[in-house]
Scaffold this active site. Structure first.
Site, mmCIF file in Angstrom:
data_model
loop_
_atom_site.group_PDB
_atom_site.id
_atom_site.type_symbol
_atom_site.label_atom_id
_atom_site.label_comp_id
_atom_site.label_asym_id
_atom_site.label_seq_id
_atom_site.Cartn_x
_atom_site.Cartn_y
_atom_site.Cartn_z
ATOM 1 N N ASP A 26 0.861 -1.188 0.000
ATOM 2 C CA ASP A 26 0.000 0.000 0.000
ATOM 3 C C ASP A 26 0.891 1.230 0.000
ATOM 4 O OD1 ASP A 26 -3.249 0.455 1.020
ATOM 5 O OD2 ASP A 26 -1.879 2.183 0.885
ATOM 6 N N THR A 83 -11.964 2.684 -6.032
ATOM 7 C CA THR A 83 -12.447 3.170 -7.340
ATOM 8 C C THR A 83 -13.607 4.128 -7.082
ATOM 9 O OG1 THR A 83 -13.852 1.222 -7.388
ATOM 10 C CG2 THR A 83 -11.824 1.123 -8.671
ATOM 11 N N THR A 114 -14.316 -2.605 -7.712
ATOM 12 C CA THR A 114 -15.507 -2.446 -8.546
ATOM 13 C C THR A 114 -15.221 -1.382 -9.602
ATOM 14 O OG1 THR A 114 -16.892 -2.972 -6.645
ATOM 15 C CG2 THR A 114 -17.969 -1.866 -8.494
ATOM 16 N N ARG A 148 -17.189 -8.587 -2.660
ATOM 17 C CA ARG A 148 -18.550 -8.549 -2.107
ATOM 18 C C ARG A 148 -18.496 -8.563 -0.583
ATOM 19 N NH1 ARG A 148 -21.846 -12.621 -6.196
ATOM 20 N NH2 ARG A 148 -22.788 -10.982 -7.471
ATOM 21 N N LYS A 199 -21.606 -6.788 -10.937
ATOM 22 C CA LYS A 199 -21.329 -6.108 -9.662
ATOM 23 C C LYS A 199 -21.995 -4.734 -9.616
ATOM 24 C CE LYS A 199 -19.523 -4.683 -5.808
ATOM 25 N NZ LYS A 199 -19.938 -5.186 -4.482
ATOM 26 N N ASN A 203 -25.806 -3.542 -7.154
ATOM 27 C CA ASN A 203 -25.960 -2.433 -6.208
ATOM 28 C C ASN A 203 -26.822 -1.321 -6.766
ATOM 29 O OD1 ASN A 203 -24.633 -3.709 -4.175
ATOM 30 N ND2 ASN A 203 -22.682 -2.673 -4.461
ATOM 31 N N CYS A 253 -20.324 1.305 -0.783
ATOM 32 C CA CYS A 253 -20.679 0.721 -2.086
ATOM 33 C C CYS A 253 -21.868 1.420 -2.736
ATOM 34 C CB CYS A 253 -21.045 -0.757 -1.915
ATOM 35 S SG CYS A 253 -19.828 -1.736 -1.113
ATOM 36 N N LYS A 256 -21.866 4.774 -4.536
ATOM 37 C CA LYS A 256 -20.849 4.874 -5.613
ATOM 38 C C LYS A 256 -21.183 3.999 -6.820
ATOM 39 C CE LYS A 256 -17.113 2.468 -4.599
ATOM 40 N NZ LYS A 256 -17.032 1.296 -5.483
ATOM 41 N N LYS A 315 -25.547 1.575 8.820
ATOM 42 C CA LYS A 315 -26.644 0.601 8.890
ATOM 43 C C LYS A 315 -26.643 -0.052 10.253
ATOM 44 C CE LYS A 315 -26.222 -3.276 6.405
ATOM 45 N NZ LYS A 315 -25.893 -4.198 5.279
ATOM 46 N N ARG A 322 -18.311 6.058 7.968
ATOM 47 C CA ARG A 322 -17.918 6.973 6.882
ATOM 48 C C ARG A 322 -19.073 7.101 5.906
ATOM 49 N NH1 ARG A 322 -13.004 3.840 4.501
ATOM 50 N NH2 ARG A 322 -14.440 2.139 4.923
#
Ligand code: SAJ
Length: 416
Positions: A26, A83, A114, A148, A199, A203, A253, A256, A315, A322
């Protein structure tokens, strides 16, 4: 493994625990150092992943650094970089070019990030080929297997969820053999575009369905009907299912991925995505309007009011805080002169004593249906509140029961 965020770290740990030697890279030294020391590079509550990371580190099979040179001899390279919404994918492009320069001949490269449909063929392959001088399918294999995972269940989801392996037959054969070491779910083989569309579509479908639930809720409020009553009657028709209206859509997810799907659609034809995103992104403002309306009924001005927000994660049961609708509600209220107190049983920054948060507040606003809140009775909430106002943004409380407890009540979808 390129990228040691939530996805990359989880995948690296899973493969190391399955007996493979894994090196994570990284460009953020703090992330690389954390993983190299056997610690999570983020502060979420992921007990299973934390233990597995420590085991992988102790086994010596998981190492990490900031240098791509350290993956020169890797037989498989997994790309798990961020992404963002815009399909420009700067991080992915840079990663492909840097990887191409060190890629071993015969290696398998798998993009787990994704991406917008078409990206593997139009962006990833040419960049790696240009930087390596290799030809995909001859000198290296390239696949797409979108992650996922889900915050709060990162390792469990990776192991349990089915996966779509996109690429040439030679690539997908190697991908299935690799993922079988860590994935218990079904592994489907297909081509890049089908994998990319799957994918982003899964969503987008969910975001549009949530947007419909939110639009129905707004219509119910405007018409004086109850969302739950209407939904129950709609769902008497066997194949109809209406999702949950609420305070909006958060997480890494859902806000975006619809835009990545939208990027692949013909711009000269109508698209559901802009409207669905607009509806969902407007829900926090709607909640603020309900708070102002309810405080008005209690003869309390918004400016200077004391408001307790219940739920800051994205959730129920999640520590992921975030990109959440709750943060938007908080910021909007602060900008209107409200004294905001925030509580969340799952998020370290907002943990604390709920009674203290509620004591003397003019209003309580339920933003996330955590079990700790769902168990509360209206009387539990009314007692400590100064102005006895309750706004329910997640269909948790019964309006009549709330009002019987002496609360001024408003709820998303709960028309009067
Ligand atoms: N939300 C609603 N109404 C709903 C469902 C969700 O407002 O009916 C809101 C939530 O409050 C949250 C956001 O949407 O703020 C996202 O919730 P989510 O349940 O979709 O959770 P995610 O973002 O973790 O979605 C993931 C996705 N899985 C992956 O990307 C691997 C999604 O495809 C799954 O459908 C979802 O989990 C799931 O089923 O749990």
């Amino acid at each position: 493994m390129l990228g040691l965020g939530h996805v990359g770290t989880t995948v690296a740990v899973a493969f190391a625990c399955a007996g493979l030697r894994v090196h994570g890279v990284d460009h953020d030294a703090s992330r690389a150092l954390a993983v190299a020391a056997g610690r999570l590079p983020f502060d979420d509550e992921e007990p299973e992943l934390t233990r597995a990371l420590a085991d992988a580190h102790a086994s010596g099979r998981l190492t990490a650094s900031t240098s791509l040179d350290d993956v020169r001899d890797a037989g498989v390279v997994l790309v798990c970089v961020e992404t963002p919404t815009a399909p420009a994918f700067e991080a992915l492009r840079a990663c492909c070019t840097q990887l191409g320069a060190v890629l071993r001949r015969g290696a398998l490269v798998i993009v787990e990030a994704t991406v917008a449909p078409g990206t593997m063929g139009a962006v990833v392959r040419p960049l790696i080929e240009a930087a390596s001088g290799y030809t995909e399918g001859v000198d290296f294999l390239l696949g797409h297997c979108a992650e996922r995972v889900m915050p709060g269940r990162l390792l469990a989801n990776l192991r349990r969820m089915p996966r779509v392996c996109g690429g040439s037959p030679a690539a997908t054969r190697r991908m299935v053999a690799l993922y079988r070491a860590v994935v218990e779910g079904e592994l489907d083989e297909t081509d890049w575009v089908t994998a990319e569309l799957t994918k982003t579509a899964e969503n987008t479908h969910r975001d549009v369905a949530i947007a419909f639930a939110n639009q129905l809720a707004l219509a119910c409020e405007r018409a004086g009907a109850d969302f739950l009553a209407v939904r129950a009657l709609v769902e008497k028709i066997g194949d109809r299912r209406v999702l949950e209206a609420g305070a909006g859509v958060g997480g890494q997810c859902m806000p975006k991925d619809p835009w990545l799907f939208h990027a692949a659609c013909d711009p000269s034809t109508p698209s559901l995505v802009p409207a669905a995103r607009a509806i969902n992104e407007a829900m926090p403002d709607h909640v603020v309007a309900l708070v102002e309306e309810a405080l008005g009924e209690a003869k309390v001005a918004l400016d200077g009011a004391r408001v307790a927000l219940l739920g800051m994660s994205y959730k129920p049961g999640s520590a992921e805080a975030r990109r959440t609708p709750s943060l938007v509600v908080r910021d909007r209220l602060l900008s209107r002169g409200v004294e905001v107190r925030a509580h969340d049983p799952c998020v370290a920054a907002f943990r604390g004593d709920l009674a203290t948060v509620l004591e003397g507040a003019d209003a309580a606003v339920l933003l996330v249906a955590h079990d700790a809140y769902v168990r509360l009775s209206p009387a539990d909430l009314a007692r400590p509140l100064r102005s006895k106002v309750l706004v329910d943004a997640r269909l948790v409380f019964d309006p009549a029961g709330a009002r019987a407890a002496g609360l001024v009540f408003r709820g998303v979808g709960r028309g009067r």
